[in-house]
Design a protein around this motif. Sequence first.
Motif, mmCIF file in Angstrom:
data_model
loop_
_atom_site.group_PDB
_atom_site.id
_atom_site.type_symbol
_atom_site.label_atom_id
_atom_site.label_comp_id
_atom_site.label_asym_id
_atom_site.label_seq_id
_atom_site.Cartn_x
_atom_site.Cartn_y
_atom_site.Cartn_z
ATOM 1 N N ALA A 188 0.712 -1.260 -0.053
ATOM 2 C CA ALA A 188 0.121 0.075 -0.116
ATOM 3 C C ALA A 188 0.892 1.240 0.084
ATOM 4 O O ALA A 188 0.461 2.056 -0.738
ATOM 5 C CB ALA A 188 -0.977 -0.027 1.134
ATOM 6 N N GLY A 189 1.966 1.345 0.815
ATOM 7 C CA GLY A 189 2.907 2.462 0.945
ATOM 8 C C GLY A 189 3.576 2.571 -0.629
ATOM 9 O O GLY A 189 3.772 3.822 -1.081
ATOM 10 N N PHE A 190 3.883 1.314 -1.224
ATOM 11 C CA PHE A 190 4.685 1.566 -2.398
ATOM 12 C C PHE A 190 3.743 2.094 -3.618
ATOM 13 O O PHE A 190 4.044 3.152 -4.246
ATOM 14 C CB PHE A 190 4.921 0.050 -2.783
ATOM 15 N N PHE A 191 2.433 1.546 -3.566
ATOM 16 C CA PHE A 191 1.519 2.047 -4.518
ATOM 17 C C PHE A 191 1.011 3.610 -4.244
ATOM 18 O O PHE A 191 0.732 4.280 -5.388
ATOM 19 C CB PHE A 191 0.295 1.098 -4.690
ATOM 20 N N LYS A 197 2.995 10.106 -7.405
ATOM 21 C CA LYS A 197 3.707 10.653 -8.408
ATOM 22 C C LYS A 197 2.877 10.912 -9.731
ATOM 23 O O LYS A 197 3.247 11.923 -10.415
ATOM 24 C CB LYS A 197 4.815 9.627 -8.659
ATOM 25 N N PHE A 198 2.138 9.961 -9.926
ATOM 26 C CA PHE A 198 1.124 9.949 -10.874
ATOM 27 C C PHE A 198 0.206 11.318 -11.036
ATOM 28 O O PHE A 198 -0.003 12.093 -11.901
ATOM 29 C CB PHE A 198 0.197 8.794 -11.046
ATOM 30 N N ILE A 199 -0.243 11.608 -9.618
ATOM 31 C CA ILE A 199 -1.107 12.759 -9.594
ATOM 32 C C ILE A 199 -0.566 13.994 -9.900
ATOM 33 O O ILE A 199 -0.748 14.911 -10.488
ATOM 34 C CB ILE A 199 -1.679 12.742 -8.204
ATOM 35 N N TYR A 200 0.733 13.954 -9.418
ATOM 36 C CA TYR A 200 1.457 15.030 -9.676
ATOM 37 C C TYR A 200 1.929 15.446 -11.047
ATOM 38 O O TYR A 200 2.017 16.755 -11.547
ATOM 39 C CB TYR A 200 3.186 14.942 -8.828
#
Length: 212
Positions: A188-191, A197-200
């Motif tokens: 969960a932390g990894f995803f 990052k994807f949202i950024y």
Amino acid sequence: MSLTTQFYTMLAMIAMGSIFGASLDTYNRFLQRGKRKRWIVFINDVMFWLIQGLAVFYILFLVNYGEIRFYIFVALVCGFAAYQALMKNIYLKLLEILISAVILIYQFIVKLFMSLIFNPIKWIVLAFVTLTITLGKVLLSLVKVIVQMLLWVIKIIFSPLKWIFALFWKLLPESIKKSVEKLSIRLAGFFKNIKNKFIYIWKYIFGIFYKK
């Protein structure tokens, strides 16, 4: 030196004196001494007198092979005086008319260039950029809708699997559950990092196209 050569020399030097007067007025008209720095004026003055001297000597060389006589200087002074007395005012008026005509022609050419070349190219480029940005916004909106639809479809597809997994989870021993929970926390932390990052990146791309 023959009389004919002397006569031609006198006429040539009188003409050079008049030309020198016109050149001096033209030079002063364009130099504008009051608006120039002293060292610039000095350099221009040296160059002007050097060019005038070379021009006089060149004409003298063509007429009498460069022989210098006293009457040559007298002829130069006479030509200069004749210009000052008879032609200066007329020449200055003609010079101003010529300068005004050149300025008007230059302004006309600039306006013609702006109207026929620069402005059309500018509007074409602006239209292309606007069209590109608009298409980019449309494509991004379309991609966003498609992604949302795919997520909705995936959610529907995996809903039964979720229920099956929940039932299977209840049947597992506690030791296995704890191990799986630890692994799930790490995943969960990894995803979550990947999601952030994807949202950024997504916000950055949208910020480029929707920036006012």
